[in-house]
Write a protein that holds these residues in place. Structure first.
Motif, PDB file in Angstrom:
ATOM      1  N   PRO A  57       0.802  -1.236   0.000  1.00 42.99           N
ATOM      2  CA  PRO A  57       0.000   0.000   0.000  1.00 42.99           C
ATOM      3  C   PRO A  57       0.829   1.278   0.000  1.00 42.99           C
ATOM      4  CG  PRO A  57      -0.927  -1.606   1.524  1.00 42.99           C
ATOM      5  CD  PRO A  57       0.389  -2.163   1.072  1.00 42.99           C
ATOM      6  N   SER A  58       1.896   1.319   0.813  1.00 45.34           N
ATOM      7  CA  SER A  58       2.696   2.544   0.892  1.00 45.34           C
ATOM      8  C   SER A  58       3.354   2.855  -0.443  1.00 45.34           C
ATOM      9  CB  SER A  58       3.761   2.406   1.984  1.00 45.34           C
ATOM     10  OG  SER A  58       4.627   1.326   1.699  1.00 45.34           O
ATOM     11  N   PHE A  59       3.778   1.821  -1.156  1.00 41.61           N
ATOM     12  CA  PHE A  59       4.433   2.018  -2.444  1.00 41.61           C
ATOM     13  C   PHE A  59       3.425   2.461  -3.505  1.00 41.61           C
ATOM     14  CE2 PHE A  59       6.130   0.526  -6.520  1.00 41.61           C
ATOM     15  CZ  PHE A  59       7.418   1.043  -6.477  1.00 41.61           C
ATOM     16  N   ARG A  60       2.292   1.787  -3.548  1.00 48.18           N
ATOM     17  CA  ARG A  60       1.273   2.098  -4.559  1.00 48.18           C
ATOM     18  C   ARG A  60       0.705   3.504  -4.373  1.00 48.18           C
ATOM     19  NH1 ARG A  60      -1.830  -1.663  -3.281  1.00 48.18           N
ATOM     20  NH2 ARG A  60      -3.240  -0.500  -1.927  1.00 48.18           N
ATOM     21  N   ASN A  61       0.214   3.781  -3.189  1.00 49.58           N
ATOM     22  CA  ASN A  61      -0.428   5.074  -2.945  1.00 49.58           C
ATOM     23  C   ASN A  61       0.580   6.220  -2.931  1.00 49.58           C
ATOM     24  OD1 ASN A  61      -2.898   3.722  -2.658  1.00 49.58           O
ATOM     25  ND2 ASN A  61      -2.545   3.377  -0.478  1.00 49.58           N
ATOM     26  N   GLY A  62       1.784   5.930  -2.447  1.00 48.76           N
ATOM     27  CA  GLY A  62       2.805   6.966  -2.422  1.00 48.76           C
ATOM     28  C   GLY A  62       3.223   7.402  -3.820  1.00 48.76           C
ATOM     29  N   ASN A  63       3.322   6.459  -4.747  1.00 46.38           N
ATOM     30  CA  ASN A  63       3.692   6.811  -6.115  1.00 46.38           C
ATOM     31  C   ASN A  63       2.609   7.621  -6.814  1.00 46.38           C
ATOM     32  OD1 ASN A  63       6.368   5.843  -6.975  1.00 46.38           O
ATOM     33  ND2 ASN A  63       5.615   3.836  -6.348  1.00 46.38           N
ATOM     34  N   ILE A  64       1.360   7.274  -6.557  1.00 45.66           N
ATOM     35  CA  ILE A  64       0.258   8.048  -7.143  1.00 45.66           C
ATOM     36  C   ILE A  64       0.317   9.489  -6.636  1.00 45.66           C
ATOM     37  CG2 ILE A  64      -2.252   8.326  -7.211  1.00 45.66           C
ATOM     38  CD1 ILE A  64      -2.461   5.262  -7.063  1.00 45.66           C
ATOM     39  N   ALA A  65       0.510   9.627  -5.330  1.00 45.49           N
ATOM     40  CA  ALA A  65       0.586  10.976  -4.747  1.00 45.49           C
ATOM     41  C   ALA A  65       1.798  11.731  -5.285  1.00 45.49           C
ATOM     42  CB  ALA A  65       0.653  10.877  -3.222  1.00 45.49           C
ATOM     43  N   ALA A  66       2.954  11.043  -5.389  1.00 44.06           N
ATOM     44  CA  ALA A  66       4.183  11.703  -5.853  1.00 44.06           C
ATOM     45  C   ALA A  66       4.029  12.226  -7.274  1.00 44.06           C
ATOM     46  CB  ALA A  66       5.356  10.732  -5.775  1.00 44.06           C
ATOM     47  N   MET A  67       3.382  11.448  -8.130  1.00 45.48           N
ATOM     48  CA  MET A  67       3.217  11.872  -9.521  1.00 45.48           C
ATOM     49  C   MET A  67       2.337  13.115  -9.618  1.00 45.48           C
ATOM     50  SD  MET A  67       1.880   9.723 -12.836  1.00 45.48           S
ATOM     51  CE  MET A  67       0.234   9.465 -12.160  1.00 45.48           C
ATOM     52  N   ILE A  68       1.226  13.121  -8.894  1.00 43.15           N
ATOM     53  CA  ILE A  68       0.312  14.267  -8.961  1.00 43.15           C
ATOM     54  C   ILE A  68       0.949  15.505  -8.345  1.00 43.15           C
ATOM     55  CG2 ILE A  68      -1.940  15.141  -8.259  1.00 43.15           C
ATOM     56  CD1 ILE A  68      -2.951  12.268  -8.218  1.00 43.15           C
TER      57      ILE A  68
ATOM     58  N   THR B  46       8.584  16.609  -0.353  1.00 43.73           N
ATOM     59  CA  THR B  46       9.538  15.834  -1.147  1.00 43.73           C
ATOM     60  C   THR B  46      10.375  14.909  -0.284  1.00 43.73           C
ATOM     61  OG1 THR B  46       9.675  17.614  -2.780  1.00 43.73           O
ATOM     62  CG2 THR B  46      11.439  15.988  -2.791  1.00 43.73           C
ATOM     63  N   ALA B  47      10.889  15.442   0.828  1.00 43.16           N
ATOM     64  CA  ALA B  47      11.769  14.635   1.675  1.00 43.16           C
ATOM     65  C   ALA B  47      11.037  13.438   2.265  1.00 43.16           C
ATOM     66  CB  ALA B  47      12.349  15.505   2.789  1.00 43.16           C
ATOM     67  N   GLN B  48       9.862  13.657   2.802  1.00 43.33           N
ATOM     68  CA  GLN B  48       9.157  12.587   3.496  1.00 43.33           C
ATOM     69  C   GLN B  48       8.466  11.617   2.548  1.00 43.33           C
ATOM     70  OE1 GLN B  48       9.352  11.990   6.743  1.00 43.33           O
ATOM     71  NE2 GLN B  48      10.698  13.760   6.996  1.00 43.33           N
ATOM     72  N   LEU B  49       8.014  12.108   1.402  1.00 39.84           N
ATOM     73  CA  LEU B  49       7.288  11.241   0.483  1.00 39.84           C
ATOM     74  C   LEU B  49       8.192  10.157  -0.082  1.00 39.84           C
ATOM     75  CD1 LEU B  49       4.516  10.811  -0.669  1.00 39.84           C
ATOM     76  CD2 LEU B  49       5.042  12.411  -2.517  1.00 39.84           C
ATOM     77  N   THR B  50       9.457  10.492  -0.280  1.00 38.87           N
ATOM     78  CA  THR B  50      10.408   9.493  -0.775  1.00 38.87           C
ATOM     79  C   THR B  50      10.534   8.329   0.204  1.00 38.87           C
ATOM     80  OG1 THR B  50      11.669  11.183  -1.943  1.00 38.87           O
ATOM     81  CG2 THR B  50      12.785   9.109  -1.491  1.00 38.87           C
ATOM     82  N   GLY B  51      10.687   8.658   1.484  1.00 41.79           N
ATOM     83  CA  GLY B  51      10.801   7.604   2.492  1.00 41.79           C
ATOM     84  C   GLY B  51       9.537   6.775   2.614  1.00 41.79           C
ATOM     85  N   VAL B  52       8.373   7.415   2.495  1.00 48.75           N
ATOM     86  CA  VAL B  52       7.092   6.711   2.584  1.00 48.75           C
ATOM     87  C   VAL B  52       6.963   5.702   1.458  1.00 48.75           C
ATOM     88  CG1 VAL B  52       4.585   6.985   2.378  1.00 48.75           C
ATOM     89  CG2 VAL B  52       5.898   8.546   3.823  1.00 48.75           C
ATOM     90  N   VAL B  53       7.345   6.119   0.246  1.00 51.68           N
ATOM     91  CA  VAL B  53       7.199   5.246  -0.912  1.00 51.68           C
ATOM     92  C   VAL B  53       8.103   4.019  -0.803  1.00 51.68           C
ATOM     93  CG1 VAL B  53       7.608   5.080  -3.402  1.00 51.68           C
ATOM     94  CG2 VAL B  53       6.448   7.076  -2.469  1.00 51.68           C
ATOM     95  N   LEU B  54       9.327   4.194  -0.330  1.00 45.58           N
ATOM     96  CA  LEU B  54      10.313   3.113  -0.379  1.00 45.58           C
ATOM     97  C   LEU B  54      10.525   2.390   0.953  1.00 45.58           C
ATOM     98  CD1 LEU B  54      13.101   4.750  -2.600  1.00 45.58           C
ATOM     99  CD2 LEU B  54      11.363   3.101  -3.282  1.00 45.58           C
TER     100      LEU B  54
END
Length: 552
Positions: free
Chosen positions: A289-300, A400-408
């Motif tokens: 879930p963290s990878f899927r939803n985080g990537n969607i959020a990062a792209m938008i 930017t800083a936190q979203l990277t960690g959330v995704v990975l």
């Protein structure tokens, strides 16, 4: 497939290596923004059109986005440090060709090659961090990596403004060579090589081709739609000796190609996954879930974040009359906000979940961009712009800083190359779409607004009116200062129209950021995914697997 982690480098060596990894990230991020303030000088020197202005940006971003997945996989296979060093070499070499370009087409070609080098660098930096650091140190390393991106988004225009004003726009590219040499030496000395162990995996060539076609056709359609027509042909496209023969525009067919190739890419990848073969995109990671939803959020979020950086330097120079260095100083407020955010992120890090910090950052971005849209007028000054840029920079730094960690955070080390490549691809696709969409909003709005304003200018023939609109739009606003000597009334109308386009572009960016905020509501602040899976397995008396943070 397992991953060969670095051989327990000392803490001092790991952090020293992170310094040069961060400089490598800064190099490619700065280059995506440094050229913004140099664009008016490039327009004057090389005589490029507004469409070429977008392509100078997009040629880099497009190739960057299209190849991130490929090089993320290759880094896992052949060595992450090796691909990083090779990428810096390609990037620096292409920078030399960009610096000596004598035409817009040659500059765009050089930017394409730079995109290849950038695509080799970005996912490998993330993958190296994921494979080198553990536990709390990994979170700090990701925060430094993300803050570097946020800060460099604005340091680029300042550096580009200084070089353009006191030297030449060509030094905006030439500076990459000495920086590249420093990075290569530092990485070879302090960064330990790591790669996947076991039998080498074959690269998914078909998937790579389909991903390139999908992203390239999408961005081409968005940029060239206003040139060739969205439905019916405005200007007949010609490619070599072949000319488009239909009254219907080529753009709908380009978007159809995007849809077909995108569907084929997903279908092909899922087929290979079922067959037990390697895929370009780690489809299995989307079950996290963290990878899927985080990537969607990062792209938008990236779509809203970086698109506005295209229009602001043009507006500051062509409407307010600032030079490149002054423009860089104005945009420095964004960098300062981002650096402040890194401190705030550290202060809140132990008390607030990363997901909450991401949402706080996006809210700050929305406030900043919306405020810019409100205060942008032909009579505005830097005093009303800087506060909102500062708030916007805080948002960029936090998100930017936190979203990277959330995704990975839940991606296994063995798939860190694919995971970081996917994460970076989502961001770059968002950035490419942001430049394409918001650039189209900018120039379309400028043309429509100026056409309406010139209609009220007495004694202005319709043909002259059309020529003025085309000159302002095709020059990306650089023709505005020259209009002052011919007709102050026409110049005033052009400045107001360009301000209108910049304002609409800002509001459009704010709208995308709102969508990005809504996407983050799907992010959960619960325990890491792999820990949940292990707890479930333990409950069923099943032997647990290693966590993604443990070395293999």
């Amino acid at each position: 497939m397992t991953s060969t982690a670095p051989t327990a480098p000392s803490a001092r060596r790991r952090w020293a290596g992170l310094v040069f990894i961060s400089i490598a990230v800064a190099l490619i991020i700065v280059d995506s923004t440094i050229i913004n303030v140099a664009i008016p000088s490039i327009v004057d020197d090389l005589g490029i059109t507004s469409t070429q202005v977008q392509w100078v940006q997009e040629s880099y971003t497009l190739v960057f986005a299209a190849l991130l997945l490929v090089f993320g996989t290759l880094a896992d296979r052949f060595g992450r440090r090796r691909i990083l060093v090779l990428g810096v070499i390609v990037f620096a070499t292409a920078s030399v060709f960009a610096a000596f370009s004598q035409s817009g087409d040659l500059l765009i070609l050089a930017r394409l090659i730079q995109g290849v080098g950038g695509a080799m660098v970005l996912p490998t930096t993330l993958s190296i961090i994921n494979a080198t650091f553990r536990g709390r140190d990994r979170g700090i390393a990701f925060a430094i990596w993300g803050s570097t991106i946020g800060g460099m988004v604005a340091v680029g225009p300042l550096l580009g403004g200084w070089l353009t004003t006191y030297f030449s726009w060509r030094w905006a590219f030439g500076i990459n060579v000495p920086l590249g040499i420093v990075i290569i030496i530092g990485v070879l000395v302090f960064v330990v090589e790591s790669r996947d162990a076991g039998e080498p995996r074959r690269v998914d060539v078909v998937g790579a081709i389909l991903s390139v076609i999908t992203s390239a056709s999408l961005v081409f359609g968005l940029i060239e739609g206003r040139t060739y027509g969205w439905w019916l042909t405005n200007n007949t496209p010609t490619f070599g000796d072949w000319t488009w023969p239909y009254s219907w525009s080529i753009i709908p067919f380009v978007f159809l190609l995007t849809i077909v190739s995108g569907i084929a890419f997903v279908a092909w990848g899922r087929y290979r996954q079922r067959a037990g073969q390697t895929t370009l995109l780690a489809f299995s990671l989307f079950a996290i879930p963290s990878f899927r939803n985080g990537n969607i959020a990062a792209m938008i979020v990236s779509l809203g974040e970086f698109g506005i950086i295209l229009s602001l330097p043009l507006w500051l120079q062509n409407v307010l009359g600032y030079d490149a260095l002054q423009t860089g100083f104005v945009l420095l407020a964004l960098a300062l906000g981002s650096f402040v955010a890194s401190g705030l992120s550290g202060a809140f890090g132990n008390k607030t979940s990363p997901e909450t910090i991401v949402r706080m950052g996006i809210v700050a971005e929305i406030i900043g961009v919306t405020g810019l849209g409100i205060v942008i007028t032909a009579e505005a000054t830097w005093l009303v712009v800087v506060p909102f840029l500062f708030v916007y920079g805080i948002g960029v730094g936090l998100a930017t800083a936190q979203l990277t960690g959330v995704v990975l955070k839940d991606v296994p080390v063995a798939q860190s190359g694919q995971g970081s490549g996917t994460s970076s691809t989502a961001r770059q696709i968002g950035s490419a779409l942001g430049i394409a969409v918001l650039g189209t909003v900018l120039f379309t709005a400028v043309g429509a607004s100026l056409d309406a304003k010139l209609s009220s200018v007495p004694g202005l023939p319709a043909q002259t009116q059309t020529q003025i609109v085309d000159a302002v739009v095709n020059s990306a606003g650089s023709a505005i200062p020259a209009l002052e000597a011919q007709s102050p009334a026409v110049a005033d109308a052009a400045r107001e129209a360009f301000s209108d386009g910049t304002r609409y572009s800002a509001f459009a960016a704010a709208g995308f950021l709102v969508l990005g905020f809504l996407a983050t509501l799907r992010l959960s602040g619960t325990a890491p995914y792999h820990e949940q899976r292990e707890e479930e397995a333990a409950g069923d008396n099943v032997t647990t697997t290693r966590t993604s943070g443990e070395p293999v």
